[in-house]
Scaffold this motif. Structure first.
Motif: not given
Length: 218
Positions: A54-76
């Motif tokens: 479990e993890i907590k996140y601020p109210k001005n964030f929203f959960r992504d439901t598109t299923g798309q990978p986050p940007t910059e994963q290739g950079n990681i």
């Protein structure tokens, strides 16, 4: 003879006991020296029964439901020598509060390595052995997480900044990443060259730390 053998065994036990006690004392001292951040009280809670955390996140964030990978994963993958992994969850920052600042996007993601090779590499923190000066130890859920500053550079300059966290739980290897993007994919500035003020950057970056320290495995 027999007495000498017994004497040697006795002294070996004494030496081993001293070394073991010394190690425990050092471990406790090191852990107690790790700074602990306090999570924000004004936050939502996300529970993942599949990955068991479990993890907590601020109210001005929203959960992504598109299923798309986050940007910059290739950079990681490039920066840390680990495979690209699907995120268990990604939270995107709403841009409403950052209009006219040059802000493009920001997110915080949580993933878990499943590949045995990646798990071993991640546990040993070998992918970042050249970045020892860039490493900060953070206490999260009673575990040592290694946090690394993370920047992405493109031909037009620095594209964005953030943090990457690595932590191991027995057979698990957790990777969390927070990234703030303030330039487009080519690295060029916006048509109206409005850049993020230092105070805005610091505010957004601090949110990554606020989220990370609330991570709990179960």
């Amino acid at each position: 003879t027999i007495m000498k053998i017994i004497s040697k065994i006795f002294w070996l036990i004494i030496i081993f006991t001293i070394l073991f006690v010394g190690f425990v004392v050092y471990k406790n001292w090191r852990t107690s020296d790790i700074p602990i951040q306090k999570p924000s009280a004004n936050a939502r809670t996300y529970t993942d029964k599949n990955y068991k955390f479990e993890i907590k996140y601020p109210k001005n964030f929203f959960r992504d439901t598109t299923g798309q990978p986050p940007t910059e994963q290739g950079n990681i993958q490039y920066s840390f020598g680990l495979s690209i992994i699907p995120s268990a969850v990604t939270f995107n920052l709403l841009e409403d509060n950052y209009k006219n600042t040059g802000f493009k996007s920001a997110y915080f993601s949580v993933g878990e390595y499943q590949n045995e090779k990646d798990i071993t590499t991640c546990k040993n923190y070998l992918p970042v052995k050249d970045n020892e000066n860039n490493k900060t130890i953070v206490n999260i859920d009673g575990k040592e997480f290694y946090r690394y500053d993370w920047s992405v550079n493109t031909m037009g300059g620095q594209r964005g900044i953030g943090y990457v966290y690595f932590g191991s739980y027995e057979d698990k290897c957790i990777m969390m990443a927070g990234f703030l993007n303030y330039r487009d994919e080519r690295g060029f500035a916006d048509k109206n060259p409005l850049y993020l003020e230092d105070s805005v950057i610091k505010e957004i970056i601090s949110k990554f730390g606020d989220i990370a320290v609330t991570f709990k495995s179960f």
